[in-house]
Design a protein around this motif. Structure first.
Motif, PDB file in Angstrom:
ATOM      1  N   VAL D 265       0.867  -1.242  -0.050  1.00  0.00           N
ATOM      2  CA  VAL D 265      -0.076   0.039   0.334  1.00  0.00           C
ATOM      3  C   VAL D 265       0.759   1.230  -0.134  1.00  0.00           C
ATOM      4  CG1 VAL D 265      -1.926  -0.946   1.216  1.00  0.00           C
ATOM      5  CG2 VAL D 265      -0.182   0.086   2.304  1.00  0.00           C
ATOM      6  N   VAL D 266       0.134   2.429  -0.444  1.00  0.00           N
ATOM      7  CA  VAL D 266       0.953   3.558  -0.395  1.00  0.00           C
ATOM      8  C   VAL D 266       0.121   4.579   0.414  1.00  0.00           C
ATOM      9  CG1 VAL D 266       0.276   4.076  -2.661  1.00  0.00           C
ATOM     10  CG2 VAL D 266       2.180   5.420  -1.816  1.00  0.00           C
ATOM     11  N   GLY D 267       0.609   5.420   1.330  1.00  0.00           N
ATOM     12  CA  GLY D 267       0.029   6.574   2.049  1.00  0.00           C
ATOM     13  C   GLY D 267       0.611   7.797   1.733  1.00  0.00           C
ATOM     14  N   ARG D 268       0.122   8.689   2.583  1.00  0.00           N
ATOM     15  CA  ARG D 268       0.625   9.980   2.479  1.00  0.00           C
ATOM     16  C   ARG D 268       2.152  10.108   3.132  1.00  0.00           C
ATOM     17  NH1 ARG D 268      -1.375  15.209   4.548  1.00  0.00           N
ATOM     18  NH2 ARG D 268      -2.916  13.954   5.891  1.00  0.00           N
ATOM     19  N   GLY D 269       3.220   9.954   2.218  1.00  0.00           N
ATOM     20  CA  GLY D 269       4.620  10.076   2.607  1.00  0.00           C
ATOM     21  C   GLY D 269       5.048   8.524   2.984  1.00  0.00           C
ATOM     22  N   TRP D 270       4.395   7.592   3.035  1.00  0.00           N
ATOM     23  CA  TRP D 270       4.835   6.403   3.331  1.00  0.00           C
ATOM     24  C   TRP D 270       4.275   4.999   2.360  1.00  0.00           C
ATOM     25  CZ3 TRP D 270       1.304   2.687   4.858  1.00  0.00           C
ATOM     26  CH2 TRP D 270      -0.086   3.344   5.108  1.00  0.00           C
ATOM     27  N   ARG D 271       4.935   3.952   2.294  1.00  0.00           N
ATOM     28  CA  ARG D 271       4.566   3.116   1.628  1.00  0.00           C
ATOM     29  C   ARG D 271       5.441   1.799   2.051  1.00  0.00           C
ATOM     30  NH1 ARG D 271       5.297   4.835  -3.864  1.00  0.00           N
ATOM     31  NH2 ARG D 271       4.693   2.849  -4.310  1.00  0.00           N
ATOM     32  N   GLY D 272       4.443   0.625   1.687  1.00  0.00           N
ATOM     33  CA  GLY D 272       4.980  -0.609   2.417  1.00  0.00           C
ATOM     34  C   GLY D 272       4.108  -1.943   2.493  1.00  0.00           C
ATOM     35  N   PRO D 273       4.498  -2.956   3.128  1.00  0.00           N
ATOM     36  CA  PRO D 273       3.437  -4.219   2.784  1.00  0.00           C
ATOM     37  C   PRO D 273       2.666  -4.057   4.201  1.00  0.00           C
ATOM     38  CG  PRO D 273       5.588  -4.483   3.963  1.00  0.00           C
ATOM     39  CD  PRO D 273       5.602  -3.325   3.675  1.00  0.00           C
ATOM     40  N   CYS D 274       1.538  -4.796   4.245  1.00  0.00           N
ATOM     41  CA  CYS D 274       0.578  -5.053   5.104  1.00  0.00           C
ATOM     42  C   CYS D 274      -0.237  -6.208   4.749  1.00  0.00           C
ATOM     43  CB  CYS D 274      -0.364  -3.782   5.487  1.00  0.00           C
ATOM     44  SG  CYS D 274      -1.552  -3.281   4.276  1.00  0.00           S
ATOM     45  N   GLU D 275      -1.270  -6.532   5.830  1.00  0.00           N
ATOM     46  CA  GLU D 275      -2.064  -7.448   5.501  1.00  0.00           C
ATOM     47  C   GLU D 275      -3.564  -7.418   5.477  1.00  0.00           C
ATOM     48  OE1 GLU D 275      -0.797 -11.149   8.054  1.00  0.00           O
ATOM     49  OE2 GLU D 275       1.261 -11.160   6.966  1.00  0.00           O
ATOM     50  N   ALA D 276      -4.457  -8.123   4.990  1.00  0.00           N
ATOM     51  CA  ALA D 276      -5.620  -8.211   4.822  1.00  0.00           C
ATOM     52  C   ALA D 276      -6.455  -9.341   4.960  1.00  0.00           C
ATOM     53  CB  ALA D 276      -6.231  -7.216   3.908  1.00  0.00           C
ATOM     54  N   ALA D 277      -7.741  -9.286   4.962  1.00  0.00           N
ATOM     55  CA  ALA D 277      -8.672 -10.640   5.162  1.00  0.00           C
ATOM     56  C   ALA D 277      -9.228 -11.059   3.770  1.00  0.00           C
ATOM     57  CB  ALA D 277      -9.626 -10.423   6.178  1.00  0.00           C
ATOM     58  N   SER D 278      -9.156 -10.119   3.075  1.00  0.00           N
ATOM     59  CA  SER D 278      -9.806 -10.549   1.662  1.00  0.00           C
ATOM     60  C   SER D 278      -9.004  -9.878   0.525  1.00  0.00           C
ATOM     61  CB  SER D 278     -11.213  -9.862   1.634  1.00  0.00           C
ATOM     62  OG  SER D 278     -11.339  -8.685   1.811  1.00  0.00           O
ATOM     63  N   GLU D 279      -9.231 -10.542  -0.563  1.00  0.00           N
ATOM     64  CA  GLU D 279      -8.435  -9.814  -1.751  1.00  0.00           C
ATOM     65  C   GLU D 279      -9.029  -8.458  -1.975  1.00  0.00           C
ATOM     66  OE1 GLU D 279      -8.163 -12.543  -4.797  1.00  0.00           O
ATOM     67  OE2 GLU D 279      -6.948 -11.350  -6.054  1.00  0.00           O
ATOM     68  N   VAL D 280      -8.047  -7.453  -2.466  1.00  0.00           N
ATOM     69  CA  VAL D 280      -8.237  -6.323  -2.504  1.00  0.00           C
ATOM     70  C   VAL D 280      -7.805  -5.910  -4.007  1.00  0.00           C
ATOM     71  CG1 VAL D 280      -8.311  -3.809  -1.645  1.00  0.00           C
ATOM     72  CG2 VAL D 280      -8.082  -5.643  -0.243  1.00  0.00           C
ATOM     73  N   GLN D 281      -8.601  -5.027  -4.920  1.00  0.00           N
ATOM     74  CA  GLN D 281      -8.005  -4.638  -6.055  1.00  0.00           C
ATOM     75  C   GLN D 281      -7.031  -3.698  -5.830  1.00  0.00           C
ATOM     76  OE1 GLN D 281      -8.996  -6.279  -8.884  1.00  0.00           O
ATOM     77  NE2 GLN D 281     -10.293  -7.918  -7.544  1.00  0.00           N
ATOM     78  N   PRO D 282      -6.111  -3.622  -6.718  1.00  0.00           N
ATOM     79  CA  PRO D 282      -5.307  -2.592  -6.734  1.00  0.00           C
ATOM     80  C   PRO D 282      -5.929  -1.367  -6.863  1.00  0.00           C
ATOM     81  CG  PRO D 282      -4.212  -4.233  -7.989  1.00  0.00           C
ATOM     82  CD  PRO D 282      -5.567  -4.769  -7.544  1.00  0.00           C
ATOM     83  N   GLY D 283      -5.588  -0.232  -6.314  1.00  0.00           N
ATOM     84  CA  GLY D 283      -6.164   1.186  -6.669  1.00  0.00           C
ATOM     85  C   GLY D 283      -7.260   1.460  -5.571  1.00  0.00           C
TER      86      GLY D 283
END
Ligand SMILES: Nc1ncnc2c1ncn2[C@@H]1O[C@H](COP(=O)(O)OP(=O)(O)OP(=O)(O)O)[C@@H](O)[C@H]1O
Ligand SMILES: Nc1ncnc2c1ncn2[C@@H]1O[C@H](COP(=O)(O)OP(=O)(O)OP(=O)(O)O)[C@@H](O)[C@H]1O
Ligand SMILES: [Mg+2]
Ligand SMILES: [Mg+2]
Lengths: 588, 315, 372, 372
Positions: D265-283
């Protein structure tokens, strides 16, 4: 928006299961039939007790002759009412009722606060004593005050003249003031008794919160204490106001000489002093008054609607008294003064007088115990006394139970029909006693002969229950209104049936009110004359009829002996009751 | 005659009981008569005591509802008149031997027989009214010195006050009541207490004072004056109710009430006996009262006009 | 001037001594928290300050004016002490709406209607109850009633504020937020606050000073960190969290700095260094406190460093508590609690060594009496 | 058999929907906790189970017997549901002593006096109130009253126990201890328990399952760890503690195992990996949750590892909370909360890097609706 009180009440709908009849219990509980049955039962009961005699009277007001005689239906009774004379009389009546209710209420509130919420010395004793005037037959206090306050030889005027040396007589009880004063003798203790336990069952933290918000004692009292008492205060004030409208003795004794006419003396005259008695007019007037009085009840419903007055909560409710410091001697003096003026003066007259041959002639050669001997040696007295005791115990108990049930449904549930039974329970109080007594006579006499009520002691019992229900419902309503719901709910959850909850929690918490109500009803029954005299039969004589006979035969001294005996009983009852209350408060 | 009366007596004894509706409210002299009846015949008497209008209404209601509980009634003569006018509650008076003994002007009617008479006089406080001021005539009450000093039973509604008013209106000068009204008498409504108020000195004079009611004020500084014109009076009658459950006992009771012995009891209580032979045997103290000169009585028919007049004079 | 001073204040209920000789000085603008087990007299103390309960002994002053003195019979009634108070039982007036409840203190002070509307609305916003203004007060949930009570106490910005467990029925989020609000309002207005709570972390977070009470007596007064780190006695030590308290006897004692001493102690199956507030004679018995969050787990058999205490044992059970996992280790000297990260590698039955640094091991002398 | 089943249970107060279609199955012997912000309908739900409030919709069964069915008009009154309950308002009967209060459930069941004495004494011992048996109930402190209420609910060992914030007025020590008592009694007797609390760590520690409610609806039901670690939506995520919630958008998504996905994921001024419970579409926009206790501070400018997220910022302020110190770091994307050891080296104004491991960063999709 609805309020929690009603919503919560909604949940207490089902009736309890009694062990032997558990299948009925289950039937009632799993359907909504239970409450229908309960409400229907009460509606039928109240219909018989109050609506039925009233309907007889309604017939009487619309028919040219009383029930059982040939005649025609017409509105003559009502048409006769609308005269200028009656308008003046009505204004007079209402004026007197206000003039006595408002100062009485102020005094009663003050006394209730002093005796229930402060550390005034000897408040227990004072509380039992200051209510005494209420329990003396009005003819006696009227006589006593006539002796004290007549302008010619009244004791008070003589003391005044002796002290000041003037020869004017400032006090005249035969006047408006006298009428109002005599009524207040009854309404102050009455109001006091009705509200004092509401004051006692007051969660102090609600007042403390107001004081922490910067409110002075007085302001706290007005904006929090009094407001929380609204059910009790308005209920009691309305009862007292209606009593004021219907009061009969005071205007008769003190108003007649001053030319004061009120509605009840008017009604009394139209029945007792006309030939033939004008029942059509008397009942019509009564119904008009009743309609007017009902407006006040509607007003009370409006004031209380949608608000909660629960001061007894399941969280840190602690009924403690306020430390007044030096002021407690002021309050003590106030109570003492009140006690002196309303109790010592009139009761003292009666007490002293009862030891002399004649009231007012206190010469040594007239000293006698004859009156006591006559009373205690009289078979009539003992028969009346035992009948009255029986009727008093049974009647007061049943009335309180009925009132408790009606009040419970009307205050603590949201059942359909609760307004109806509440309203029905008001009715007997709104009909002047002399008229209602006739209603009972007609109603019971005209029942099918298979129902053996007329001419028996049961007729009296039913009439007493009917007459007492308004009072018991008011008392219990205001007591219930103070209890927070969780106290009751908690009992149900932990396995208490409805009946157990009523007995162990609701009544147990409201029992000071219950006991006061019981005492008021008991002595109400002892005093009731209008219905008693029309319904009693040989063998079922009651004390009030005995008193009437003694009075009519010029035995005023014996009447006051009996009055003093009644007072002794009151002191005993109240003393026991207050002792129990006190032991509970001291434990805290 | 005697034989048939014996039959009545034995029938009455078989009935065993008689219920008497009355308005004496348990007066001791009435009770004494009852006791003598009970001891003489062994028939128990149940006496239901009520005030006048309540008594009338109760009898009316019971008769209308078909509950025939009472046998005899003892009630004022105007009430009897009223009952006869308004309904059908009273039996024709059966033959009663003692009616023959009535002294004039009393006599039995078709439905009722006089029982006793309550005449009324003037009560004075002997300490406040000097001997020379004691009123000897009703007219003396209109003397200016009594202005505002007369206590009176209310003359407007039905009752002793109004009875006196009506009778004096007929027997005195036409303007007597008007003059009396100018004296501004103070009205009250409780005869027993009012007499005591006079005794205590609140007022020097009370009207009208029923003689009998003063008989138990002995020892107090009061005295009854019988004005020279005579005493207005109310009369009590006895009658038998329709469908009486104990008709013979009722007859026997009336017979007994009209006996000389019973009447003597009344005479000694300062009431005027209605049969001959009782007055003479009365106590010396009672003598002035048992033979008082009577004026009246008031009748039912004139009552409305009299009440109207009273209301006009005393607004 | 609105400091609050309690001097030897006591309160008896019959025989029972609920508050016993409390001496406390709350300076103007200070935020002091009363902490202590249930029934220790916190509410009673607060009520005496408020003038709702009369002290049976001692003297209370507010703003340098004596408001209550048992000996001299002085007693200023509550309404003249100018305090705000949140009651433990809420004491919400059932016959009024939420708005009227909150507006009451302003109405008593006869403020103009516009100002009342404005300030009540603000106060309700503060407690997130603005949507409930017209609701009858009893038709609220428990937490909502509590919030009304808070709004009512704050609305007139009293100079002294008494709070009796004001947040007990709120969820953690709201608690935190309301606590911070209190603190900032309190700082902004310079209100002197006396706060009762049973939540230690709340007490730590909000207070300038914490007062620990027990059975009517003050046990310790001090800054949150001091109380937490350097309890004066065993009672205070035991009160915060679930510390490990171990009996030991002193072998030697040396001064570290003017406030602390280093002890060498020996316990049942362990020995090592710890610290204390006062000099202790060798041979004396002490209780050593080691907090679970200061302990860490090392592989079984790890050696102790110079400034460390160690116990070896076996994991008895573990409890997940959200941010941490409580691990109970059975050692020779009883069970020790250790806070570990929630997703550690430790399983029940593992043999481990519990390590506590000297700095985190604090010894108190047995039966220490109350200290200031 | 004493399971409790709620099916589509609702309750309206006039227009207001306090409880909205709650579906919940509490198995026999299970300990389920209701959690949620103040006013979310917890008490109302409990009251409906107790039969104190009638559900306006849906059906409730206890022990497989329907006790309340809005549609069919069935309603079994409270006293026949055989429950124990602790009320949020205590509901102590003021006219009775402590003993009588606790004895009440036994008395209405007509138990012999000896048994009553015995069981009441035990129950009072349990709540440490045995010394107060003869005290009139109002003469108790708030916490003591609450303990009486607890004793009363436990004394007759009901098969279903309802507890409405039973520990809210107790100090931490007693809370912990009483909580453990509940748990062990509950296990021993196999009582089915429905517990309302606002204390998350209590909920975590005691419950088999936790139910998170918000505005009358259930947001998530699950084991404590799952709810804490893997919240189903933002509401649940935000409810526990003071997590850092950061807006971000997804760059890529890959399955890790059957329950988890790894996002970049990319946020305001940061980016990196994380986890989630379901598949999420890029964007797509997601909220990334990082709990303070999972974050740690590294020296300014530290580099991120492969499985780490980092933010650089400056320490804004720190709050001592006893076992931990809360550190607020001002970053480009707002403030981040970090839990650090209480006696760390960080001072306000220091530049630092906040590091969160991928495993501890959890992404929820915005506007997620309720899930089971
Ligand atoms: N009688 C009522 N009339 C209207 N609304 C009510 C009534 N009782 C409760 N409510 C509302 O219902 C909602 C749920 O109340 P409930 O008591 O169940 O909350 P809760 O989750 O127990 O909250 P808390 O944690 O504050 O006790 C609240 O918003 C409350 O305002
Ligand atoms: N009216 C009273 N009579 C006798 N004892 C009382 C009375 N009120 C309180 N107590 C006792 O005084 C002690 C202190 O009570 P207080 O209310 O101050 O405790 P608290 O510290 O506020 O406790 P909690 O945290 O439980 O509210 C308690 O042990 C309580 O039982
Ligand atoms: Mg407390
Ligand atoms: Mg709740």
């Amino acid at each position: 928006m609805s309020i929690s009180a009603e919503d919560r009440a909604d949940n207490l709908r089902a009736m309890p299961a009694t062990p032997g009849l558990s299948w009925i219990g289950r039937l009632l509980q799993t359907t909504s039939a239970g409450r229908v049955v309960a409400v229907t039962f009460l509606v039928v009961l109240l219909t018989f007790l109050s609506v039925y005699p009233l309907s007889m009277l309604l017939y009487g007001s619309l028919h040219s002759t009383p029930p059982g005689m040939a005649g025609t239906f017409n509105l003559d009774g009502y048409l006769q009412i609308f005269t200028q004379q009656n308008a003046v009389t009505l204004l007079n009546t209402v004026g007197i009722a206000f003039a006595k209710t408002i100062p009485s209420l102020v005094l009663a509130v003050l006394l209730a606060w002093i005796l229930a919420r402060t550390d005034t010395p000897m408040r227990g004793t004072l509380e039992a004593l200051i209510t005494l005037p209420f329990f003396i037959p009005p003819i006696l206090t009227a006589m006593a005050w006539g002796m004290l306050g007549n302008p010619q030889v009244g004791l008070l005027n003589q003391v005044y003249q002796w002290v000041t040396g003037s020869n004017t007589a400032p006090i005249n009880v035969y006047s408006y003031g006298g009428v109002v004063w005599h009524m207040m003798q009854y309404s102050v203790p009455f109001l006091f008794l009705l509200i004092v336990d509401a004051f006692r069952a007051m969660d102090q933290s609600l007042e403390e919160a107001a004081r922490m918000c910067g409110a002075s004692r007085l302001r706290t009292f007005c904006t929090v204490t009094l407001q929380l008492m609204l059910p009790a205060l308005t209920g009691a004030a309305i009862l007292s106001f209606i009593r004021g409208i219907e009061n009969f003795e005071s205007p008769l004794f003190f108003g007649t000489p001053a030319g004061i006419r009120v509605i009840t003396t008017d009604i009394y005259d139209s029945i007792n002093q006309r030939s033939p008695p004008e029942y059509q007019y008397a009942t019509a007037v009564s119904f008009v008054i009743m309609a007017l009085l009902f407006l006040i009840v509607l007003l009370q419903w409006r004031i209380l609607r949608g608000r909660s007055f629960q001061t007894v909560t399941g969280k840190g409710y602690s009924p403690t008294v306020m430390k007044l410091g030096r002021w407690r001697w002021v309050t003590f003096a106030f109570c003492l003064l009140f006690f002196f003026v309303t109790v010592i003066l009139p009761v003292g007259q009666l007490l002293i007088g009862s030891f002399f041959k004649f009231f007012g002639f206190y010469q040594q050669d007239m000293l006698t115990l004859e009156h006591y001997r006559a009373v205690f040696g009289s078979g009539d007295f003992w028969r009346g006394f035992s009948n009255t005791m029986l009727l008093g115990f049974v009647g007061a108990t049943l009335t309180m139970l009925l009132g408790g049930a009606v009040a419970y449904i009307s205050v603590r549930t949201k059942w359909r029909g609760r307004r109806l039974i509440d309203a029905m329970a008001w009715l007997p109080w709104m009909m002047p006693g002399i008229v209602l007594g006739v209603g009972f006579l007609w109603g019971f006499a005209l029942l099918p002969h298979a129902i053996p009520i007329y001419g028996t002691i049961w007729a009296l019992l039913l009439a007493y229950i009917s007459l007492g229900t308004p009072l018991s419902v008011r008392i219990m309503s205001s007591a219930y209104a103070q209890l927070s719901f969780d106290l009751e709910e908690c009992s149900r959850v932990h396995g208490g049936s409805w009946l157990q909850t009523m007995g162990r929690i609701v009544i147990a918490l409201a029992w000071p009110s219950f006991a006061v109500g019981w005492v008021l009803l008991f002595f109400g029954i002892m005093r009731e004359l209008s219905a008693s005299v029309l319904l009693y039969s040989v063998g079922s004589e009651v004390l009030s009829v005995v008193l009437l006979k003694l009075w009519a035969n010029g035995n005023a001294e014996q009447v006051s002996v009996i009055g003093l005996i009644m007072m002794g009983m009151v002191i005993l009852f109240r003393w026991v009751q207050l002792k129990v209350i006190k032991s509970r408060i001291n434990a805290l | 005659e005697d034989a048939s009366w014996d039959a009545v007596v034995s029938a009455a004894k078989k009935e065993g009981k008689v219920v008497v509706y009355n308005m004496t409210l348990g007066a001791p002299y009435f009770k004494e008569v009852l006791k003598s009846f009970e001891t003489k015949y062994g028939i128990s008497v149940e006496s239901l005591d009520l005030r006048a209008s309540e008594l009338a209404e109760r009898i009316r209601t019971e008769q209308a509802a078909g509950r025939y509980l009472g046998d005899a009634e003892m009630i004022s003569s105007t009430m009897i008149e009223e009952q006869l006018k308004n309904g059908d509650f009273i039996q024709k008076l059966p033959p009663i031997p003692n009616t023959a003994n009535l002294r004039p002007p009393f006599k039995a009617d078709d439905h009722s027989v006089p029982a006793f008479v309550q005449p009324m006089g003037i009560l004075i406080n002997t300490r406040l009214v000097k001997d020379e001021d004691v009123p000897r005539s009703w007219d003396d009450l209109t003397s200016p010195k009594w202005k505002g000093k007369i206590l009176s039973d209310d003359m407007r509604p039905l009752g002793s006050g109004n009875a006196m008013f009506s009778i004096l209106q007929k027997s005195m000068d036409a303007d007597f009541n008007a003059k009396l009204a100018e004296q501004k008498p103070v009205f009250s409504r409780d005869m027993r207490n009012d007499a005591r108020r006079v005794a205590r000195g609140e007022y020097p004079i009370y009207i009208p004072q029923i003689f009998a009611f003063a008989s138990d004020l002995k020892g107090l500084p009061v005295k009854i004056v019988i004005p020279k014109e005579g005493a207005p009076y109310a009369r009590m009658d006895l009658a038998v109710l329709k469908n009486a459950p104990h008709p013979n006992a009722a007859r026997l009771f009336i017979q007994h009430f009209l006996s000389v012995d019973s009447q003597l009891i009344y005479a000694n209580a300062w009431m005027l006996p209605v049969v001959a032979g009782a007055a003479e045997r009365a106590d010396p103290e009672a003598q002035p009262f048992v033979n008082a000169k009577l004026i009246g009585p008031a009748t039912l028919s004139e009552r409305p006009s009299m009440m109207g007049l009273a209301k006009k004079l005393y607004p | 001037m609105s400091n609050v001073i309690l001097e030897k204040v006591s309160r008896n209920f019959g025989q029972f001594v609920a508050v016993d000789g409390v001496d406390l000085r709350v300076n103007e603008g200070e935020f002091v928290t009363l902490l202590g087990p249930s029934g220790c007299g916190k509410t009673t103390t607060l009520r005496m300050v408020a003038g709702l309960e009369q002290n049976t002994g001692g003297r209370i002053s507010i703003g340098n004016e004596i408001v209550s003195d048992a000996a001299r019979g002085i007693f200023v009634p509550s309404e003249r002490r100018r305090l705000g108070m949140v009651f433990q039982s809420y004491a919400i007036w059932p016959h009024m709406t939420v708005f009227d409840n909150v507006a009451y203190p302003l109405r008593v002070r006869r403020r103009p209607a516009a100002e009342i509307l404005d300030r009540v609305t603000k106060a309700l916003q503060l407690v997130e109850m603005e949507g409930f203004a017209q609701r009858p007060a009893p038709a609220l949930s428990g937490g909502q009633q509590q919030r009304v009570a808070i709004a009512r106490a704050l609305v007139f910005e009293p100079t002294v504020l008494l709070l009796d467990e004001p947040l007990s029925n709120l969820d953690a989020k709201l608690r935190l937020q309301m606590g911070d609000e209190f603190r900032s309002i309190q700082k902004r207005l310079g209100m002197t606050s006396l706060y009762v709570t049973h939540d230690q972390s709340e007490a730590m977070a909000l207070s300038d000073r914490v007062v620990v009470m027990d059975r009517g007596r003050i046990q310790q007064i001090g800054a949150p960190e001091d109380i937490y780190r350097y309890p004066a006695n065993r009672i205070v030590a035991a009160f915060f969290g679930t510390p490990n308290l171990l009996e030991a006897s002193v072998e030697s004692c040396a001064r570290v700095n003017e406030r602390r001493f280093r002890l060498e102690v020996v316990g049942r199956g362990w020995r090592g260094p710890c610290e204390a507030a006062s000099e202790v004679q060798p041979g004396q018995a002490v209780t050593v406190m080691a907090r679970p969050e200061d302990a860490r787990l090392a592989p079984a058999g790890s050696k102790a460093g110079a400034d460390e205490l160690t116990w070896s044992g076996r994991i008895a059970h573990t409890i997940f508590r959200g941010p941490i996992r409580s691990i109970v280790v059975q050692t020779d000297d009883g069970r020790l609690n250790v806070d570990a990260p929630p997703f550690g590698i430790h399983a029940v039955g593992d043999n481990v060594t519990v390590v506590v640094p000297q700095r985190a091991a604090w010894a108190v002398v047995e039966k220490a009496e109350r200290t200031q």
